[in-house]
Design an enzyme around this catalytic site. Structure first.
Site, PDB file in Angstrom:
ATOM      1  N   HIS A   1     -21.238 -12.575  68.846  1.00  0.00           N
ATOM      2  CA  HIS A   1     -21.042 -11.588  67.979  1.00  0.00           C
ATOM      3  C   HIS A   1     -20.992 -10.337  68.494  1.00  0.00           C
ATOM      4  CE1 HIS A   1     -21.125  -9.775  64.031  1.00  0.00           C
ATOM      5  NE2 HIS A   1     -22.212  -9.068  64.136  1.00  0.00           N
TER       6      HIS A   1
ATOM      7  N   ASN B   1     -15.201  -8.692  58.130  1.00  0.00           N
ATOM      8  CA  ASN B   1     -15.074  -9.810  59.027  1.00  0.00           C
ATOM      9  C   ASN B   1     -13.991 -10.802  58.432  1.00  0.00           C
ATOM     10  OD1 ASN B   1     -15.067 -11.715  61.190  1.00  0.00           O
ATOM     11  ND2 ASN B   1     -16.983 -11.050  61.906  1.00  0.00           N
TER      12      ASN B   1
ATOM     13  N   CYS C   1     -15.085  -9.507  64.581  1.00  0.00           N
ATOM     14  CA  CYS C   1     -16.203  -8.524  64.715  1.00  0.00           C
ATOM     15  C   CYS C   1     -16.042  -7.830  66.128  1.00  0.00           C
ATOM     16  CB  CYS C   1     -17.531  -9.270  64.788  1.00  0.00           C
ATOM     17  SG  CYS C   1     -17.719 -10.475  66.028  1.00  0.00           S
TER      18      CYS C   1
ATOM     19  N   ASP D   1     -22.111  -2.779  62.159  1.00  0.00           N
ATOM     20  CA  ASP D   1     -22.209  -4.252  62.362  1.00  0.00           C
ATOM     21  C   ASP D   1     -21.126  -5.000  61.162  1.00  0.00           C
ATOM     22  OD1 ASP D   1     -22.711  -6.970  62.605  1.00  0.00           O
ATOM     23  OD2 ASP D   1     -25.057  -6.758  62.700  1.00  0.00           O
TER      24      ASP D   1
END
Length: 1141
Positions: free
Chosen positions: A451, A199, A204, A468
């Site tokens: 997020h 990131n 993200c 993630d």
């Protein structure tokens, strides 16, 4: 510590901006806070391992608290937390409040923790009126605090009658539920076979999309087959950057960076810290790839994968007439609100609308007809991308909101259900539209940020994976599906012995994009991709990158075994001084370095130096450098024979304890008459090694001319002949000598007495003497920097500033070399001289925002900043950009005036003329109107004018005559002046003055109302029918009968039209008196907007290029409702901020 109790069951999501407290206007600001005294109560020991808990903070002497204050630390879920509040607002007129990780600076690298929380300001009079706002966040090092900038208005908080502040005491509660920390030794590749993406700050959302596209194997294969060459650079080529990224995702063992790809997008660092819209990014990326694929073996891949078609139709009921239009799509936007699942959204998508009554369809050759209007699908693509409309504009609340309602989506999606009710008659029924779920992209948190991550089944097996950012984990289907439906979640209490109902949280983590793959195409789409699909030049390039990366990793791992020796020589000094550096002697990062094992004896290292430089070992003498107390670097002493016999590692420790890996040396080499190296002379305590720089004022040039050993008892006058020889001057040339002492924080360069001894002048080894020709008296030579001190002062403070015209803020127009010490007057004089302007006071400057990469919203006032350095620095970041504009009057005069741009609408003519009014700032609206009367043509001499505020084709305000113009803002809203009609001056007791706006409905599925044209007021009388009102409107607007017959009329309230019949009594729809938001209840004229785009001079904000005042918040919005987003922002600005000229 007290246990959590649930908030009221009707608690709604609050869509104020959820941002870390550091995301302030004009960049990150330091957060120093004091600890409040006696302000918190904790009902349990600090060590607590319950997954949820409540902290109550009683803040006394609230009104006397400074800018910000932290609560005591409390523990929930084994983690340390605290609350941060800004009692006077964090740059806004609201209480600002955040949850903060108390020990963020002490946690290990890469830490994060997930928490749901609810913050409450207790109402101490009526508890049911407590203000509660809830959110959730993945706390990490970059975002260690999260909360609400606009928690509640300060006016409400400080109102003693409201009950939030009683006896100067405020009570705050924090309810927190925590999930456990992750295992930081986790290896994604080892555990799952896949790696994540790093990131860059707020990328993200991009990472989740890229992982989705990568795992569509056919797409990845097509990207690999796009033609690129070995001469392409990834940062300048999207195809190559994407190929490189996909290759690394496929073959790397660790997470992959995306910087090359974002650079290929043309993004700078700031863009990587702003969340963009995923749907927009997906479309732009696919469009660019589609364009690059043209004329190649993979041409048409994007269409083959993602393109479907639907048919918009209008079919008359009573006559044989049907209008159809075929349109393509790459993704479908599905409603979430009011729909329980994907099938319900598709039902709504193809829902038939009846056009009847006053909303009849005008069919060619048939006139107005009852009709059916709808959408049916001609074909669906092999890869179906569904954008779920989680974000929309709420007209009742004037803001963007996130829809967190429960919304289900199936593992298998059958779009042939109910005998193909979604398909058009011409659809190919032989294709089975049965889809299986491939990816679920998830958004966590509120409307203004949050997020993003994604659940993917790469091979469509039963195993799901969660991507993630850098972390990839195996997940079960429940986590990927049911837990992403949204809705509410109950968090039960872990403490036994208490009969307390569960705490309900809104589930802010929910799916916002779904990717389905058609069953009949899955073998083709989820295909095998191996190295043979990758171009050879790409394989070679990327393998080389991997090898270099592995080498660097190995070197880093073995760094403790080696010493890096940096060797500076006379050649480095000659090359650098006057070019790269001006102060000190050398930049050690630009000299030859050697990586030597620590146990190697230094004498063996000298042999390696002999091979590298061709200097025999016996002719080498090495000197150590030392950092002096005045922050300069100078030679310290020569190495002794005993030191040269030691290992280099031990020698490094002796020389420099601050830097564990480097040994910095100077190699002294003496040259004989044949220019061959000779052994160095003996060095005694009486010998001093001095370095010499030559300054030439005529060309403003400083250069290194060599070094000399001198006797400490000697005098500079004794070596003048030698110095002239080194400088290339005549032996008897008069020289001035200066010692360069330091340059931090300012230059210290003192004249050297040529008749004093070197010892008396306190010179020692490594000192620097700058020399220049002595100025000739009466020569008349004038130089900008006549001597060494003035030149070094200039060098220290000089800045190359890029100037841009404020009207073209992205383009450098010219460059000036200035000094940080230049005054405001110096700077504007230089600018005026460069552009050929005689009066520098007509120059107005604006600083650059390094944070937003655009001009600051407020220009620099006349002499408002003392020096150039003040204009360029912002929160410890220095810019090299200034914006300028040329005014028609001097800036000091302009600052005493208020300038307004007013659109005058003539009563009897169609034209609109923009007038610029300048009046003293203390003037009133009445003064503006009187000034305007002298500039416009009135319908009659006694005509009265009024001033209106118009935005997006709606009238929001009529200004009072005595209102001060100082606070009026025409930067974002149109100011309109018009004559007051006679009928409005004599309103009857039963008459109504209503708003009338033009509108049309979008052709998209949701058919939102779009206003256009010039809004106006209209008097309607008691009992007057729509037919009578229409006649007056047609006469007022002078619309031809044929065109007017196509217009529809509706009463609109907050964007929802209620179509009227000619017999309807119009006045019954409108309240007798004005209400708040009266502009949202209006008579709407529905017709086609025939005005040319951009021709509407009265509304200069159609394209909305706005600059926000420095106290305004950062807006990160979903772009699915652009009008709503802009409307929300502007209304918020209008109500909250005063924006200066």
């Amino acid at each position: 510590m007290t246990l959590m109790t649930p908030p009221p069951s009707n608690a709604q999501q609050h869509d104020e901006m959820l941002v870390p407290r550091s995301d302030l206007p004009e960049g990150p600001q330091p957060m120093e806070a004091v600890q409040a005294e006696n302000t918190s109560t904790v009902d349990a020991p600090i060590v607590d391992d319950t997954p949820s808990g409540r902290f109550t903070w009683t803040i006394t002497n609230f009104s006397r608290i400074p800018k910000k204050v932290f609560s005591d630390v409390f523990c929930v879920g084994g983690y340390r937390w605290r609350i941060l509040i800004f009692p006077k607002g964090n740059g806004v007129d609201h209480l600002s409040m955040y949850v903060d990780v108390a020990d963020a600076d002490k946690l290990p690298y890469g830490w994060n923790r997930y928490a749901q929380f609810c913050l409450t300001v207790v109402n101490q009079i009526h508890s049911k009126y407590a203000i509660r706002k809830e959110s959730q966040h993945q706390f990490n090092a970059r975002e260690s605090d999260w909360g609400f900038v606009n928690f509640m208005p300060l006016a409400e908080l400080y109102d003693p009658c409201r009950g939030y502040l009683v006896n100067d005491t405020c009570i705050v509660e924090a309810d927190i539920a925590v999930r456990k920390d992750m295992d930081w030794s986790y290896d994604s590749k080892k555990e799952t076979g896949y790696v994540g993406l790093k990131n860059q700050g707020a990328t993200c959302y991009m990472n989740s999309l890229l992982q989705t596209l990568y795992h569509i194997s056919y797409f990845r294969k097509a990207v690999y087959h796009m033609p690129t060459t070995e001469n392409d650079m990834p940062s300048g080529s999207i195809p190559l950057a994407l190929q490189s990224l996909f290759y690394k995702l496929q073959y790397s063992n660790t997470s992959v960076a995306t910087k090359e790809l974002t650079k290929s997008f043309g993004w700078d660092t700031y863009d990587s810290f702003m969340q963009h819209d995923v749907q927009e990014l997906n479309r732009v990326l696919c469009e660019k790839l589609e364009d690059k694929m043209k004329g190649t073996v993979v041409e048409g891949t994007i269409q083959q994968l993602f393109e479907g078609h639907h048919m918009n139709y209008i079919e008359c009921i009573n006559v044989d007439y049907k209008s159809t239009r075929k349109e393509s799509f790459y993704d479908l936007q599905l409603d979430v609100k009011g729909c329980k699942d994907v099938y319900a959204s598709f039902d709504k998508y193809v829902e038939v609308e009846r056009l009847e009554g006053d909303n009849k369809y005008h069919a060619e050759h048939h006139g107005l007809q009852d009709a059916r209007k709808g959408v049916l699908f001609i074909d669906f693509p092999p890869v179906l991308q569904l954008q779920l409309k989680r974000f929309e504009y709420d007209f009742t609340r004037d803001t963007m909101v996130k829809i967190n309602d429960r919304y289900e989506f199936p593992l298998q999606l059958d779009l042939d259900r109910d005998n193909g009710k979604y398909l058009s008659p011409e659809a190919d029924k032989s294709i089975r539209n049965l889809y299986t779920l491939h990816s679920v992209l998830v958004h966590s948190s509120g409307v203004h940020g949050g997020h993003y991550y994604v659940y993917i089944r790469p091979t469509l097996s039963n195993q799901w994976f969660k991507f993630d950012d850098e972390r990839v984990t195996k997940e079960d289907s429940k986590r990927a599906l049911e837990e992403q439906y949204g809705g509410e979640e109950e968090v039960s209490h872990a403490t036994p012995g208490f009969n307390i109902s569960p705490f309900k949280f809104t589930k802010y983590s929910n799916a916002y994009m779904l990717v389905y793959v058609r069953e009949s195409d899955k073998d083709k789409i989820i295909c095998n991709v191996d190295e043979m699909d990758i171009a050879e030049h790409l394989r070679v390039r990327l393998k080389k990158e991997r090898e270099e990366k592995e080498l660097k990793r190995k070197e880093k791992a073995e760094a403790h075994l080696y010493t890096v020796i940096k060797v500076a020589r006379d050649e480095d000094l000659r090359e650098q001084i006057g070019n790269d550096i001006f102060f000190d002697l050398v930049d050690h990062d630009k000299v030859r370095s050697f990586r030597v094992k620590k146990q190697v004896p230094f004498i063996l290292f000298k042999e390696e130096v002999a091979k590298e430089f061709g200097i025999p070992v016996q002719n080498q003498r090495f000197w150590l450098w030392a950092k002096r107390l005045n922050n300069t670097y100078r030679l310290n002493r020569a190495l002794t024979p005993q030191e040269e016999a030691q290992p280099v590692g031990l020698l490094r420790e002796v020389s420099n304890k601050a830097n564990s890996g480097e040994l910095k040396l100077f190699l002294e080499v003496e040259m004989g008459k044949d220019l061959q190296s000779i052994p160095p002379p003996e060095k005694s305590k009486e010998n001093i090694l001095l370095f010499f720089k030559l300054y030439e004022p005529s060309i403003e040039k400083l250069r290194y001319i060599g070094r000399l050993f001198v006797m400490s008892s000697g005098k500079p006058i004794d070596i003048l002949v030698k110095l002239n020889e080194m400088a290339g001057y005549a032996p008897d040339e008069e020289l001035d000598l200066f010692e360069e002492i330091k340059f931090v924080p300012n230059v210290m360069c003192e004249r050297l007495d040529k008749k004093s001894t070197f010892h008396d002048s306190q010179l020692e080894d490594g000192d620097i003497i700058c020399l220049q020709k002595s100025p000739q008296i009466g020569s008349g030579e004038q130089y900008r920097y006549p001597d060494v001190p003035s030149f070094l002062e200039y060098v220290l403070n000089r800045l190359v500033v890029r100037f841009r015209n404020l009207e073209k803020p992205k383009e450098d127009e010219f460059i000036l070399e200035l000094s940080k010490l230049d005054t405001y007057d110096n700077v504007v004089e230089e600018v005026a001289q460069h552009i050929g302007l005689n009066d520098p006071s007509k120059i107005r400057l604006t600083s650059h925002s390094s944070y937003y990469q655009q001009p600051k919203p407020q220009s620099i006032r006349y002499r408002g900043m003392e020096h150039l350095s003040d204009m360029l620095i912002q929160y410890n970041q220095t810019s090299d950009i200034l914006y300028y504009e040329v005014l028609d009057i001097p800036l000091p005069e302009l600052q005493c005036l208020k300038t307004l741009k007013i659109a005058f609408h003539h009563a009897a003519k169609d034209d609109v003329v923009i007038h610029t009014i300048r009046l003293p700032r203390h003037s009133t609206v009445s003064d503006v109107i009187n000034d305007l009367k002298s500039k416009v043509d009135l319908s009659h001499p006694d005509a009265e004018l009024r001033l209106l505020e118009v935005f997006y084709h709606k009238i929001y305000k009529i200004f009072r005559a005595n209102e001060k113009i100082e606070n009026i803002n025409d930067q974002y809203w149109t100011l309109r002046a018009e004559e007051i009609p006679e009928e409005e001056k004599n309103l009857g007791s039963h008459d109504r003055l209503i708003h009338v706006y033009h509108f049309s409905k979008e052709t998209t599925q949701n058919q939102q109302v779009q206003n256009f044209g010039h809004p106006f007021f209209l008097v309607i009388h008691e009992g007057e029918t729509l037919a009578e009102v229409k006649l007056r409107i047609q006469e007022k607007l002078k619309v031809p009968d044929e065109e007017f017959s196509k217009w529809n009329f509706a009463f609109l309230s907050f964007g929802r039209p209620e179509y009227l019949k000619d017999s309807d009594i119009v006045s019954t729809r409108f309240q007798r008196r004005d209400i708040y938001g009266a502009w949202e209840q209006y008579l709407g004229l529905e017709h086609i907007d025939n005005s040319p785009k951009g021709s509407n001079a009265a509304n200069q904000f159609d394209n909305f290029p706005f600059r926000v005042a420095s106290s305004s918040p950062t807006f990160i919005c979903n772009s699915t409702n652009e009008l709503g987003k802009i409307f929300a922002i502007i209304i918020d600005l209008h109500l909250s901020f005063n924006v200066v000229d």
